[in-house]
Scaffold this motif. Structure first.
Motif, mmCIF file in Angstrom:
data_model
loop_
_atom_site.group_PDB
_atom_site.id
_atom_site.type_symbol
_atom_site.label_atom_id
_atom_site.label_comp_id
_atom_site.label_asym_id
_atom_site.label_seq_id
_atom_site.Cartn_x
_atom_site.Cartn_y
_atom_site.Cartn_z
ATOM 1 N N TYR A 69 -6.069 -7.173 -2.641
ATOM 2 C CA TYR A 69 -5.657 -6.552 -1.379
ATOM 3 C C TYR A 69 -6.904 -6.247 -0.564
ATOM 4 O O TYR A 69 -7.459 -5.162 -0.640
ATOM 5 C CB TYR A 69 -4.865 -5.282 -1.724
ATOM 6 C CG TYR A 69 -4.366 -4.419 -0.601
ATOM 7 C CD1 TYR A 69 -3.912 -4.944 0.606
ATOM 8 C CD2 TYR A 69 -4.298 -3.031 -0.768
ATOM 9 C CE1 TYR A 69 -3.427 -4.129 1.609
ATOM 10 C CE2 TYR A 69 -3.808 -2.201 0.219
ATOM 11 C CZ TYR A 69 -3.378 -2.755 1.407
ATOM 12 O OH TYR A 69 -2.895 -1.929 2.406
ATOM 13 N N PRO A 92 -1.650 -12.125 -4.037
ATOM 14 C CA PRO A 92 -2.458 -11.860 -2.841
ATOM 15 C C PRO A 92 -1.681 -11.010 -1.846
ATOM 16 O O PRO A 92 -0.520 -11.289 -1.547
ATOM 17 C CB PRO A 92 -2.719 -13.261 -2.285
ATOM 18 C CG PRO A 92 -1.551 -14.071 -2.730
ATOM 19 C CD PRO A 92 -1.095 -13.489 -4.038
ATOM 20 N N TYR A 225 -5.233 -14.391 1.731
ATOM 21 C CA TYR A 225 -3.986 -13.980 1.061
ATOM 22 C C TYR A 225 -2.860 -14.955 1.386
ATOM 23 O O TYR A 225 -1.843 -15.000 0.691
ATOM 24 C CB TYR A 225 -3.575 -12.558 1.486
ATOM 25 C CG TYR A 225 -2.983 -12.495 2.860
ATOM 26 C CD1 TYR A 225 -1.630 -12.765 3.069
ATOM 27 C CD2 TYR A 225 -3.761 -12.217 3.970
ATOM 28 C CE1 TYR A 225 -1.090 -12.759 4.336
ATOM 29 C CE2 TYR A 225 -3.235 -12.199 5.227
ATOM 30 C CZ TYR A 225 -1.892 -12.470 5.411
ATOM 31 O OH TYR A 225 -1.361 -12.474 6.667
#
Length: 546
Positions: A69, A92, A225
């Motif tokens: 994160y 992610p 991500y």
């Protein structure tokens, strides 16, 4: 038979972290990063091994989920390969997430370990007791390097861990490398189960289309991500041995300057980046840049107007000396790791989404009968199959079943893309509209159901429907619009702006509802499903869009 298929490639059955190890063995002293710091592949691999060891020491084992994160950074990439070597599965997370979104993905994935940037830590701390999180590793910020109590500092982890990484056997076609959450039109986001084989296959499929090598320099600006940033930007560069210029977020002036300074040769982008660069370069006060090394500027994640591509191409050549740059356009989806098709460099048809990658196949099926439409040019749902197609959705057997079409003639499984499309006579794919009702805002995917679920928690809302309202601005696509029936006692006591502000406080900025209309009824089917198409058509009629 696919007329222009690219042929068959060899896909080694290795876990994703072995891609790094093979490259580090082949070119140990070449740079993996040029910015924000210089680093060789050898040093990168050594730090990956330390992170893998540290995670092992924290009792992270094969099959565990580890959340990541944070914005793009070198520690992000080291963390990814480290957790993969530990046998863990990446979760992610968008650094724009707020508490409610962090809590949901941590609980749905069952992650017990999270690696988080110091800026985002506040959201993890707020929900920690509502999750199974046991280990928190904090990537310190330069401004405030002190780490919170009860967490492990990234710098300490690297300096005090003696490298002794674990070695696991992998069944790469079954073992998961990542759970990449993708929003659905029904319910909350689902974890897309991507195996090691899925991810390795897709970067091997994609690389020949760009004609790149270890001599190239990549601009890693897309968020890691997201599967596009994760696999096509980062993992492809690692496979090639290309050096990366990594930025935590897109800033147009910095982006343009970095391309010049580090002699970037390729950049993978999305429509908002194209538009921001065009606006920047059209400013008469901007003299231009020297992008003479730039070879590829690729668009993905969302459709892009041809006019915008043409404006970008003209400006890049005239104001930035990008004489050899080729503008490419392709498409994919998270469930395909993500790339499905790309416009070939020497045979571009930019009004299309391109031709298939190697070992990828497509069909068009009739929405009513579910049967194949064999004639080219017929419109139906696009279905695909290939080595990059996901295993399924995490803990969602029914959703997984619904995601595939079974060919009645062969029994083969094909991924349903949810796109209305046709295939032309030269095998180029043309996407026309979404069957699924996902909102596409500036390349972001937003689930109407997620926003509706949140709206129902507002004390003034009796019923709500959210749609993607078509935008007249070329880089936006759609904006989230909510049709709301207020509770009788709330009528006249709350404004549209107050509803939008309430939502904005509780969700990521890109998911914000940007328009609210109070209505007396919401169209629904006999089974109670919202008829979003009627609301979308209403908005199109108002805008004069056919």
């Amino acid at each position: 038979m696919v007329k222009y298929k690219r042929g068959h490639l060899y896909y080694p059955e290795i876990p994703i972290h072995k891609v790094l190890e093979e490259t580090a063995k082949r070119i140990p002293d070449r740079p993996v990063f040029l910015y924000p710091e210089d680093m060789t592949f050898k040093k990168f691999k050594d730090q990956v091994d330390i992170v893998a060891t540290a995670l092992k020491n924290l009792s992270v084992k094969k099959g565990d989920r580890v959340a990541l994160y944070a914005p793009n950074s070198i520690p992000w990439e080291i963390s990814f390969f480290g957790l993969e070597k530990t046998g863990a599965i990446l979760v992610p997370m968008n650094p724009l997430f707020k508490e409610i979104e962090v809590e949901y993905e941590l609980n749905d994935s069952g992650a017990e370990t999270i690696i988080v940037s110091q800026h985002e830590y506040i959201n993890v701390a707020a929900v920690k007791d509502k999750t199974n999180i046991k280990n928190i590793i904090v990537i310190e910020s330069e401004e405030k390097p002190e780490i919170p109590e009860g967490t492990i500092g990234w710098s300490e982890l690297l300096s005090e861990t003696k490298s002794n990484p674990p070695e696991y056997e992998f069944n790469v076609k079954e073992d998961l490398a990542a759970l990449v959450y993708t929003s659905g039109t029904t319910g909350l986001p689902k974890g897309t189960m991507l195996t090691h084989f899925n991810m390795v296959s897709n970067i091997i499929q994609v690389s020949p289309t760009f004609e790149l090598s270890e001599l190239d320099i990549a601009m890693t600006v897309l968020p890691l991500y997201h599967i596009y940033g994760l696999n096509v930007c980062m993992n492809q560069a690692i496979l090639l041995g290309a050096a990366q210029v990594v930025t935590p977020r897109f800033k147009v002036k910095e982006f343009c300057e970095l391309i010049e300074k580090y002699k970037v040769t390729y950049s993978l982008c999305v429509p908002p980046i194209f538009l921001e660069v065009v606006r920047h370069l059209e400013d008469p006060n901007i003299k231009g840049y020297n992008w003479r090394n730039l070879k590829i500027f690729n668009n993905g994640a969302a459709p892009i107007p041809l006019e915008l591509l043409e404006r970008f191409d003209k400006l890049a050549k005239e104001k930035c000396n990008a004489k050899d740059a080729t503008i490419q356009h392709g498409w994919g989806l998270t469930e395909a790791s993500p790339v499905v098709a790309v416009n070939p460099i020497y045979r571009r048809k930019m009004e299309s989404q391109g031709t298939l990658l190697s070992d990828t196949f497509h069909k068009i099926i009739d929405l009513e009968t579910g049967e194949e439409l064999p004639e080219r040019g017929q419109v139906g749902e696009l279905v695909i199959k290939g080595p990059q197609v996901m295993k399924g959705y995490w803990k969602r057997p029914e959703a997984t079943k619904d995601a595939f079409w079974i060919d009645p003639k062969t029994g083969e499984k094909w991924l349903r893309t949810g796109d209305m499309a046709y295939i032309d006579e030269e095998e180029y794919e043309h996407l026309m509209d979404r069957i699924k009702e996902m909102i596409k805002y500036k390349g972001w995917s937003i689930a109407p159901a997620e926003l509706e679920d949140l709206l129902f928690k507002n004390p003034h809302v009796f019923d709500a429907a959210v749609i993607g309202k078509p935008s007249t601005e070329m880089d936006i696509g759609q904006i989230p619009k909510a049709f709301i029936i207020l509770k009788p006692e709330s009528k006249g006591k709350v404004t549209e702006e107050e509803i939008m502000e309430w939502v904005a406080e509780k969700i990521s900025a890109y998911k914000k509802i940007r328009e609210v209309e109070f209505v007396d009824n919401i169209p629904k089917s006999s089974s109670g499903k919202i008829l979003r198409r009627e609301l979308v058509q209403l908005e199109k009629n108002r805008l004069g869009i056919k």
